[in-house]
Design a protein around this motif. Structure first.
Motif, PDB file in Angstrom:
ATOM      1  N   TRP A 231       4.480  -4.542 -18.098  1.00 43.09           N
ATOM      2  CA  TRP A 231       2.332  -4.208 -18.025  1.00 43.09           C
ATOM      3  C   TRP A 231       2.018  -5.459 -16.983  1.00 43.09           C
ATOM      4  O   TRP A 231       1.088  -5.234 -15.870  1.00 43.09           O
ATOM      5  CB  TRP A 231       2.096  -4.698 -19.369  1.00 43.09           C
ATOM      6  CG  TRP A 231       0.691  -3.971 -19.152  1.00 43.09           C
ATOM      7  CD1 TRP A 231      -0.471  -4.644 -19.404  1.00 43.09           C
ATOM      8  CD2 TRP A 231       0.610  -2.226 -19.387  1.00 43.09           C
ATOM      9  NE1 TRP A 231      -1.998  -3.822 -19.032  1.00 43.09           N
ATOM     10  CE2 TRP A 231      -0.319  -2.814 -19.305  1.00 43.09           C
ATOM     11  CE3 TRP A 231       1.551  -0.779 -19.940  1.00 43.09           C
ATOM     12  CZ2 TRP A 231      -1.441  -0.886 -19.746  1.00 43.09           C
ATOM     13  CZ3 TRP A 231       0.836  -0.132 -19.343  1.00 43.09           C
ATOM     14  CH2 TRP A 231      -1.263  -0.240 -19.314  1.00 43.09           C
TER      15      TRP A 231
ATOM     16  N   PRO B 183      -0.735  -3.921 -11.975  1.00 42.56           N
ATOM     17  CA  PRO B 183      -1.521  -4.064 -11.075  1.00 42.56           C
ATOM     18  C   PRO B 183      -1.058  -4.704  -9.887  1.00 42.56           C
ATOM     19  O   PRO B 183      -1.560  -4.001  -8.778  1.00 42.56           O
ATOM     20  CB  PRO B 183      -2.624  -5.052 -11.966  1.00 42.56           C
ATOM     21  CG  PRO B 183      -2.560  -5.018 -13.052  1.00 42.56           C
ATOM     22  CD  PRO B 183      -1.116  -4.912 -13.151  1.00 42.56           C
ATOM     23  N   ALA B 184       0.089  -5.232  -9.689  1.00 43.75           N
ATOM     24  CA  ALA B 184       0.552  -5.937  -8.470  1.00 43.75           C
ATOM     25  C   ALA B 184       1.221  -4.517  -7.595  1.00 43.75           C
ATOM     26  O   ALA B 184       0.699  -4.890  -6.432  1.00 43.75           O
ATOM     27  CB  ALA B 184       0.581  -7.668  -8.325  1.00 43.75           C
TER      28      ALA B 184
ATOM     29  N   THR C  98       0.532  -1.747  -8.065  1.00 41.02           N
ATOM     30  CA  THR C  98      -0.007  -0.824  -7.743  1.00 41.02           C
ATOM     31  C   THR C  98      -0.974  -0.809  -6.506  1.00 41.02           C
ATOM     32  O   THR C  98      -1.074  -0.350  -5.548  1.00 41.02           O
ATOM     33  CB  THR C  98      -1.236  -0.496  -8.733  1.00 41.02           C
ATOM     34  OG1 THR C  98      -1.226  -0.503 -10.035  1.00 41.02           O
ATOM     35  CG2 THR C  98      -2.725   1.057  -8.211  1.00 41.02           C
ATOM     36  N   ARG C  99      -1.631  -2.770  -6.177  1.00 39.74           N
ATOM     37  CA  ARG C  99      -2.570  -2.834  -4.814  1.00 39.74           C
ATOM     38  C   ARG C  99      -0.976  -2.333  -3.998  1.00 39.74           C
ATOM     39  O   ARG C  99      -1.537  -2.555  -2.494  1.00 39.74           O
ATOM     40  CB  ARG C  99      -2.789  -3.705  -4.780  1.00 39.74           C
ATOM     41  CG  ARG C  99      -3.789  -3.980  -5.891  1.00 39.74           C
ATOM     42  CD  ARG C  99      -4.116  -5.705  -5.954  1.00 39.74           C
ATOM     43  NE  ARG C  99      -3.482  -6.876  -6.709  1.00 39.74           N
ATOM     44  CZ  ARG C  99      -3.505  -6.868  -7.502  1.00 39.74           C
ATOM     45  NH1 ARG C  99      -3.536  -6.976  -8.976  1.00 39.74           N
ATOM     46  NH2 ARG C  99      -2.156  -8.375  -7.616  1.00 39.74           N
TER      47      ARG C  99
ATOM     48  N   ASP D 155      -0.560   0.601  -2.792  1.00 45.84           N
ATOM     49  CA  ASP D 155      -1.896   1.822  -2.012  1.00 45.84           C
ATOM     50  C   ASP D 155      -1.569   0.782  -0.871  1.00 45.84           C
ATOM     51  O   ASP D 155      -2.355   1.416  -0.064  1.00 45.84           O
ATOM     52  CB  ASP D 155      -3.517   0.630  -2.164  1.00 45.84           C
ATOM     53  CG  ASP D 155      -3.885   1.373  -4.092  1.00 45.84           C
ATOM     54  OD1 ASP D 155      -3.182   2.284  -4.446  1.00 45.84           O
ATOM     55  OD2 ASP D 155      -4.334   0.761  -4.527  1.00 45.84           O
TER      56      ASP D 155
ATOM     57  N   THR E 114       1.789   4.735 -10.691  1.00 44.47           N
ATOM     58  CA  THR E 114       0.988   3.956 -10.344  1.00 44.47           C
ATOM     59  C   THR E 114       1.111   4.328  -8.665  1.00 44.47           C
ATOM     60  O   THR E 114       0.479   3.902  -7.853  1.00 44.47           O
ATOM     61  CB  THR E 114       2.122   2.721 -10.093  1.00 44.47           C
ATOM     62  OG1 THR E 114       2.513   1.669 -11.329  1.00 44.47           O
ATOM     63  CG2 THR E 114       2.259   1.165  -8.554  1.00 44.47           C
TER      64      THR E 114
ATOM     65  N   ARG F 214      -1.398   7.204  -7.710  1.00 41.24           N
ATOM     66  CA  ARG F 214      -3.006   6.984  -8.159  1.00 41.24           C
ATOM     67  C   ARG F 214      -3.897   7.116  -6.586  1.00 41.24           C
ATOM     68  O   ARG F 214      -4.649   7.533  -6.769  1.00 41.24           O
ATOM     69  CB  ARG F 214      -2.749   6.039  -8.668  1.00 41.24           C
ATOM     70  CG  ARG F 214      -2.793   5.437 -10.024  1.00 41.24           C
ATOM     71  CD  ARG F 214      -3.494   4.849 -10.797  1.00 41.24           C
ATOM     72  NE  ARG F 214      -4.995   4.025 -10.938  1.00 41.24           N
ATOM     73  CZ  ARG F 214      -5.468   3.225 -11.106  1.00 41.24           C
ATOM     74  NH1 ARG F 214      -5.087   1.802 -11.130  1.00 41.24           N
ATOM     75  NH2 ARG F 214      -6.890   3.012 -10.054  1.00 41.24           N
TER      76      ARG F 214
END
Length: 598
Positions: free
Chosen positions: A188, A192-193, A195-196, A199, A314, A317
């Motif tokens: 978990w 976030p990393a 996802t970045r 992107d 991920t 998004r």
């Protein structure tokens, strides 16, 4: 819905407030398919989870010397295997159907938005981004929609197996439950990393796609000026940035994969160690130990589904965000205090008259009904925005009033109605691949024939060129094939074919933006004559600074600093208005002329 039922009759109106809301909307549109996948997924995983129990029962039957119990267990395993295979087959079919139908829905929405905005789309969103959304992003969005139901089935079966283990053997059951929670939570903090980085990779990839499309589209020109190496070097740098971003992103997912291997391995070691102790103490029989070990081994399978669902979410998004940026584009409505705002509030309440003057309140431009009006504007961007507004697209972000036809605001009627009344040909029209006959097969009034439109657009040499490439030596130019975007033709030939396509449509109002900028003066003079004759009695607006077209216009409107500065005939404006003369003839202002004009 089945794949054979595609395309969707109505793809719906998407929620474009955010990428996440769009994914939720897309999921809700396919609840039936999601429920089927959830049911088949649950059945499939349940049968897989039953196998360790049956194996344990078989071992107990062997230990007890029960032949009947062993036979019954064998029959049960065969039945479970058949059900498992059938459920897996149906799950795969349903999941693929969900994937394809979701992707098709997004593609239909994109096609609808593209058709609605037309040439305005690529002026608001980069062409590379549109390409990226309609290809790779659509697949990733469909992947998330498809994987969610399998993820939900994994959650249900995992909870059921953990509950059964707790009832079956509380100590080991609680150990397994704690281990499963630890495995899920271990990845978990890394999401976030991830996802970045995803992107960043999508952004770099979209930029590279845009550069590639620009380079391919302009390769002919680039070779003419020797600039292809410069653009190729730009693409090389962009592709290397994509490679670095992809490697950076892959490293994070490799770390997540490693965690997902290490943590279940530690859980398995702990379960085997604890189970062996209980077996040695006589609290567990051999069959029970095998059952527990098999159940824990089974739980590694839904854990992989958790990881796939995390990856799908991920990756989807940023794709959903990009899709929302395109799908969120609209014809901008007039502001509340602008003229026509009351009518635009209820788009179905305004009827567009078939005739009338075309008027733009923002600039004061008035194109009289049934006349050929030429518009001279020294600012090409202003001319482009005005042409959009005359076609029913209000000025983007300005909140300006809509253009009006016969007193009715164009943006207060459905776009199809506005386009049927006003056809706008921008200064860079696109020719789609196909035969010339297919190119000219457009919705038309029937008043203008293909021969008349091609003649007025002075396409005689184009027809000769196409006749030479006609199939089977037929010599019929209508059967000749035009390559993508008309790249096999010169710029002037493409421009004249596009003009012929607009003329054959014969709309009540025709707006042309620089329709002869790529042709020679002799051809331009003949086009001006043919255009005036063919459009006699029809409202025609031509954005141009060509003296040949201006001299043929029944009225010339000169725009200066975004407002109508003068109207009249071309020769009269040349004599009386210096600013007009300087735009048309490219004269340099002198002090004497400035004083005279003052």
């Amino acid at each position: 819905m089945q794949i054979r039922d595609l395309p969707h009759t109505d793809p719906g109106e998407p929620d474009v407030r955010s990428g996440f809301r769009f994914l939720v909307w897309l999921f809700r549109r396919q609840l039936g398919g999601q429920a089927k996948a959830l049911g088949w997924g649950t059945l499939h995983m349940t049968t897989v989870a039953l196998l360790p129990l049956l194996v344990g029962l078989g071992i107990d039957a062997v230990v007890d010397g029960s032949g009947g119990g062993l036979a019954a267990t064998g029959v049960a395993m065969v039945g479970v295997a058949f059900v498992m295979a059938f459920a897996d087959t149906m799950l795969h079919r349903t999941a693929v159907t969900n994937w394809i139908t979701a992707a098709a829905r997004v593609q239909q929405l994109l096609a609808r938005r593209t058709a609605e905005l037309g040439g305005v789309l690529t002026r608001r969103v980069a062409a590379g981004e549109v390409v990226k959304v309609s290809t790779g992003d659509v697949e990733r969005i469909g992947w998330f929609v498809e994987s969610f139901s399998r993820f939900a089935a994994s959650v249900l079966v995992t909870c059921g197996v953990c509950a059964a283990l707790i009832v079956y053997e509380p100590v080991l059951g609680l150990l397994v439950l704690a281990g499963i929670v630890a495995v899920v939570l271990s990845a978990w903090p890394l999401l976030p990393a991830a996802t970045r980085r995803a992107d960043r990779e999508r952004s770099r990839s979209g930029r590279a796609t845009e550069l590639a499309s620009d380079t391919v589209a302009g390769l002919r020109v680039l070779r003419g000026i020797g600039g292809e190496e410069l653009f190729l070097e730009r693409y090389r740098r962009a592709s290397q940035e994509v490679r670095r971003a992809s490697v950076h992103n892959a490293r994070m997912w490799s770390l997540i994969d490693a965690v997902q291997v290490v943590m279940p391995g530690l859980l398995m070691i702990a379960v085997v160690w604890q189970g062996a102790r209980l077996a040695l103490d006589g609290e567990l029989e051999a069959g029970q130990l095998v059952t527990i070990y098999g159940a824990v081994s089974f739980l590694l399978f839904p854990l992989r589904q958790f990881q796939e669902a995390a990856m799908a979410f991920t990756f989807s998004r940023p794709s959903a965000k990009r899709a929302v940026r395109v799908l969120g584009l609209r014809r901008e409505a007039v502001t509340a205090d602008a003229p026509g705002a009351g009518e635009a509030a209820d788009r179905g309440a305004v009827e567009l008259p078939s005739t009338g003057d075309l008027w733009d309140p923002e600039t004061g431009l008035l194109a009289a009904e049934g006349r050929l009006t030429a518009v001279v504007c020294g600012n090409p961007e202003l001319a482009e925005r005005l042409a959009e507004r005359l076609g029913g697209h209000p000025a983007q972000g300005t909140g300006g009033p809509s253009a009006r036809l016969g007193g009715a605001p164009l943006d207060a009627v459905p776009l199809a109605v506005a386009r049927a009344a006003v056809l706008v040909q921008d200064k860079d029209p696109v020719l789609l691949s196909g035969t010339l006959e297919q190119l000219l097969a457009v919705p038309a009034s029937g008043r203008v024939t293909a021969a008349e439109a091609l003649g007025a657009a002075q396409c005689h040499d184009v027809l000769t060129t196409l006749a030479q490439s006609a199939p089977e030596g037929s010599g019929d130019p209508m059967r000749a094939r035009i390559t993508e975007r008309g790249r096999s033709l010169s710029g002037g030939q493409r421009q004249r074919l596009a003009l012929a396509r607009s003329l054959i449509t014969d709309p009540p109002v025709l707006v042309l933006d620089e329709p002869t900028s790529a042709v020679d003066s002799h051809t331009e003079a003949r086009i001006a004559e043919g255009l005036g004759a063919l459009r006699a009695g029809r409202t025609t607006v031509v954005f141009t600074s060509s003296p040949l077209l201006l001299d043929r216009a029944e009225e010339v409107v000169f725009l200066h600093e975004g407002k109508v500065a003068a109207t009249g005939r071309h020769q009269d404006l040349l004599r009386s208005h210096f600013a007009y003369r300087s735009v048309v003839t490219r004269e340099t202002e002198t002090a004497d002329l400035a004083e005279e004009n003052a």
